[in-house]
Design an enzyme around this catalytic site. Structure first.
Site, PDB file in Angstrom:
ATOM      1  N   GLY A 136       0.795  -1.217   0.000  1.00  0.00           N
ATOM      2  CA  GLY A 136       0.000   0.000   0.000  1.00  0.00           C
ATOM      3  C   GLY A 136       0.829   1.270   0.000  1.00  0.00           C
TER       4      GLY A 136
ATOM      5  N   ASP B 282       0.631   5.017 -11.035  1.00  0.00           N
ATOM      6  CA  ASP B 282      -0.014   6.130 -11.743  1.00  0.00           C
ATOM      7  C   ASP B 282      -1.460   6.295 -11.289  1.00  0.00           C
ATOM      8  OD1 ASP B 282       2.393   6.246 -13.113  1.00  0.00           O
ATOM      9  OD2 ASP B 282       1.651   4.998 -14.752  1.00  0.00           O
TER      10      ASP B 282
END
Length: 309
Positions: free
Chosen positions: A222, A249
């Protein structure tokens, strides 16, 4: 309008093979071409979320023409790319369907001349007038000054436009000193910048180097954020098997949209984590399934690192 800058755009080509083996011939089961480069992927995710987004950078040659044609088919994305003489690069991702792993091959990109760089700077200055936020993403093509992102950050700050920087190496080192609002390195980029392989320490160190906030992407673990409002760790509900290309992204798109929407940091991180995880489940970079995103948005967790400490 949200502005994304991709100085080294690419035509992304994804091959899928049953099993990738060195020095062997492979039968490709699927080929997908998409407009790419980090900021282009960010723009496509933002557009899919419903934001008006403009893509700036360079494009040239036959590959660049294909990229522009593909970009024109993306709803909600405005093309403000500056034409150049050299050909746009290609990036090739080979997905091993047996393991789920991806092998990436990246070309260097076209050489950018002084007149072409000057043309981009003029276009950038004009675009900032209507921008609510700007993301500066990816590598620098040959010919662009290594301190280019630092200069672009200063121009945006002078215009009152918040900036997110997502790059690596010396462009990151110089760019962070120009005080961007958010820097989003991955674990390797963060370690290279700070010399520390301990993410919590490294994110704090990166903040001291000039960034207002640092959000490190830690792959399947994460995100880790160090901000003026606090420090948090965000994670998906489980490790996901898929194509990680473009997951960072998608996280940038979540952070940027959360900034524009004025969300508190835990909500921004939840959005970014869910988008990143949904992108892993998608077959190609710059895409996500809205159903996966909605499910992961409710399942992602955010932990206050200061309380945990």
């Amino acid at each position: 309008m949200i502005l994304t800058v991709t100085l080294n755009t690419a035509l992304d080509i994804t091959y899928r093979v049953a099993s990738l083996r060195p020095h062997a011939e492979h039968r490709v089961s699927e080929v997908v071409e998409r407009p790419g480069g980090k900021g282009v992927n960010v723009a496509r995710v933002l557009a899919a979320l419903g934001y008006a987004v403009t893509v700036a950078g360079f494009t040239g040659g036959p590959t660049g023409q294909v990229l522009r044609e593909r970009l024109a088919a993306a709803p909600g994305v405005t093309d403000a790319l500056v034409p150049v003489t050299g050909p746009t690069r290609r990036t090739v991702a080979v997905v091993d369907e047996l393991t789920g792993r991806t092998t990436q091959l990246n070309e260097p990109g076209p050489h950018i001349g002084a007149a072409e760089w000057a043309a981009f700077l003029r276009a950038y200055d004009t675009l900032l007038a209507d921008a609510r936020a700007v993301a500066l993403c990816g590598s620098l093509p040959p010919g662009v000054p290594v301190g280019a992102y630092a200069g672009l950050i200063r121009v945006a700050r002078s215009a009152g436009v918040p900036v997110l920087l997502d790059t690596s190496g010396e462009p990151l080192r110089r760019g962070i000193a120009a005080r961007p609002d958010i820097v989003k390195p991955n674990a390797a980029e963060l370690a290279e910048l700070t010399g520390s392989h301990e993410p919590a320490r490294a994110t704090r160190d990166a903040r001291r180097r000039g960034a207002r906030s640092v959000v490190a992407s830690l792959g399947p673990d994460g995100l880790l954020a160090a901000t003026p409002e606090g420090h948090w760790r965000a994670a998906p509900p489980a490790r996901l098997r898929g194509n990680p290309t473009g997951a960072g992204d998608a996280a940038v798109a979540g952070l940027l949209s959360g900034l524009v929407d004025g969300l508190p940091w835990p909500d921004r991180l939840t959005r970014a984590t869910a988008l990143s995880a949904a992108a892993v489940l998608a077959p190609t970079a710059g895409e996500f399934d809205p159903a996966d995103y909605a499910r992961l948005l409710t399942a992602a967790t955010v932990t206050d690192e200061e309380s945990a400490a």
